[in-house]
Design a protein around this motif. Structure first.
Motif, mmCIF file in Angstrom:
data_model
loop_
_atom_site.group_PDB
_atom_site.id
_atom_site.type_symbol
_atom_site.label_atom_id
_atom_site.label_comp_id
_atom_site.label_asym_id
_atom_site.label_seq_id
_atom_site.Cartn_x
_atom_site.Cartn_y
_atom_site.Cartn_z
ATOM 1 N N VAL A 1 -20.867 18.793 -13.115
ATOM 2 C CA VAL A 1 -20.582 17.675 -12.036
ATOM 3 C C VAL A 1 -19.827 17.458 -10.955
ATOM 4 C CG1 VAL A 1 -18.017 15.833 -12.916
ATOM 5 C CG2 VAL A 1 -19.280 16.816 -14.723
ATOM 6 N N GLN A 2 -20.668 16.531 -10.120
ATOM 7 C CA GLN A 2 -19.986 16.756 -9.386
ATOM 8 C C GLN A 2 -18.801 15.594 -8.371
ATOM 9 O OE1 GLN A 2 -23.348 16.541 -9.234
ATOM 10 N NE2 GLN A 2 -23.279 18.816 -9.387
ATOM 11 N N LEU A 3 -17.643 15.854 -8.055
ATOM 12 C CA LEU A 3 -16.902 14.856 -7.669
ATOM 13 C C LEU A 3 -16.344 14.408 -5.906
ATOM 14 C CD1 LEU A 3 -14.121 16.528 -10.274
ATOM 15 C CD2 LEU A 3 -15.630 14.482 -10.694
ATOM 16 N N VAL A 4 -16.128 13.631 -5.745
ATOM 17 C CA VAL A 4 -15.836 13.199 -4.786
ATOM 18 C C VAL A 4 -14.594 12.094 -4.501
ATOM 19 C CG1 VAL A 4 -16.676 12.648 -2.286
ATOM 20 C CG2 VAL A 4 -18.446 13.190 -3.763
ATOM 21 N N GLU A 5 -12.867 12.499 -3.694
ATOM 22 C CA GLU A 5 -12.724 11.490 -3.562
ATOM 23 C C GLU A 5 -12.439 10.426 -2.389
ATOM 24 O OE1 GLU A 5 -10.541 15.790 -5.331
ATOM 25 O OE2 GLU A 5 -12.169 14.939 -3.867
ATOM 26 N N SER A 6 -11.602 9.962 -2.230
ATOM 27 C CA SER A 6 -11.940 8.648 -1.222
ATOM 28 C C SER A 6 -10.143 7.631 -1.835
ATOM 29 C CB SER A 6 -12.765 8.007 -1.140
ATOM 30 O OG SER A 6 -12.921 7.327 -2.452
ATOM 31 N N GLY A 7 -10.714 7.589 -0.043
ATOM 32 C CA GLY A 7 -8.862 6.522 -0.585
ATOM 33 C C GLY A 7 -7.932 6.473 0.118
ATOM 34 N N GLY A 8 -7.717 8.130 0.967
ATOM 35 C CA GLY A 8 -6.145 8.516 1.403
ATOM 36 C C GLY A 8 -6.728 8.037 2.849
ATOM 37 N N GLY A 9 -4.707 8.468 2.961
ATOM 38 C CA GLY A 9 -4.591 7.542 4.471
ATOM 39 C C GLY A 9 -2.786 7.943 3.788
ATOM 40 N N LEU A 10 -3.080 6.577 5.677
ATOM 41 C CA LEU A 10 -1.252 7.124 5.855
ATOM 42 C C LEU A 10 -1.003 5.737 5.563
ATOM 43 C CD1 LEU A 10 1.007 8.395 7.762
ATOM 44 C CD2 LEU A 10 0.076 6.233 9.391
ATOM 45 N N VAL A 11 0.354 6.022 4.637
ATOM 46 C CA VAL A 11 0.759 4.935 4.497
ATOM 47 C C VAL A 11 2.295 5.296 4.164
ATOM 48 C CG1 VAL A 11 0.963 6.036 1.908
ATOM 49 C CG2 VAL A 11 1.169 3.369 1.749
ATOM 50 N N GLN A 12 3.693 4.028 4.099
ATOM 51 C CA GLN A 12 4.460 3.496 4.690
ATOM 52 C C GLN A 12 5.903 3.529 3.772
ATOM 53 O OE1 GLN A 12 6.098 0.574 6.925
ATOM 54 N NE2 GLN A 12 5.777 1.427 8.521
ATOM 55 N N ALA A 13 6.766 4.858 3.167
ATOM 56 C CA ALA A 13 7.260 4.943 2.370
ATOM 57 C C ALA A 13 8.015 3.409 1.183
ATOM 58 C CB ALA A 13 8.446 5.452 2.076
ATOM 59 N N GLY A 14 7.478 3.440 0.378
ATOM 60 C CA GLY A 14 7.642 2.224 -0.923
ATOM 61 C C GLY A 14 6.071 1.580 -0.776
ATOM 62 N N GLY A 15 5.129 1.721 -0.279
ATOM 63 C CA GLY A 15 3.464 1.480 0.036
ATOM 64 C C GLY A 15 2.950 1.785 -1.207
ATOM 65 N N SER A 16 1.150 1.432 -1.465
ATOM 66 C CA SER A 16 1.180 1.356 -1.966
ATOM 67 C C SER A 16 -0.570 1.814 -1.403
ATOM 68 C CB SER A 16 0.738 0.404 -3.203
ATOM 69 O OG SER A 16 2.008 0.113 -3.375
ATOM 70 N N ARG A 17 -1.422 2.715 -2.772
ATOM 71 C CA ARG A 17 -2.499 3.297 -2.359
ATOM 72 C C ARG A 17 -3.044 3.626 -3.920
ATOM 73 N NH1 ARG A 17 -3.791 2.950 2.838
ATOM 74 N NH2 ARG A 17 -5.644 4.592 3.716
#
Length: 122
Positions: A2-18
């Motif tokens: 199984v090969q796995l690739v993550e995405s979606g990271g970044g900078l977000v303000q406290a209280g925010g969502s990702r």
């Protein structure tokens, strides 16, 4: 395999969502439980959440319970981590991983992605 690739990271303000995504390749994806772990600078890798192969069972670290939700779509070979009410202490590199059974210990996981950075600013 199984090969796995993550995405979606970044900078977000406290209280925010990702939402983090993990794309898996390999025909046996549906046979594996999946987990999310994270590692902050200078700290050990820690368990965040896990989901059974069917998606019916989920478990969370106390630190994220009620704020994070793990889910999967076996038809698309995808695993997700929805993160709400983010805090600065959630800042870390987040990894998805595959295991034969759901587990909280990283040693139980056979396959790992390369990680995606999430930074929560105060």
């Amino acid at each position: 395999q199984v090969q796995l690739v993550e995405s979606g990271g970044g900078l977000v303000q406290a209280g925010g969502s990702r939402r983090l995504s993990c794309a898996a390749s390999g025909r046996t994806f549906g046979n594996y439980a999946m987990g999310w772990f994270r590692q902050a600078p200078g700290k050990d890798r820690e368990f965040v959440a896990t989901i059974s192969w069917s998606g019916y069972s989920t478990y969370y670290a106390d630190s994220v319970k009620g704020r994070f939700t793990i889910s999967r779509d076996n038809a698309k070979n995808m695993v997700y981590l929805q993160m709400n009410s983010l805090k600065p202490e959630d800042t870390a590199v987040y990894y998805c991983a595959a295991a034969r059974v759901s587990a909280r210990d990283s040693a139980s996981y056979d396959y790992w992605g390369q990680g995606t950075q999430v930074t929560v600013s105060s």
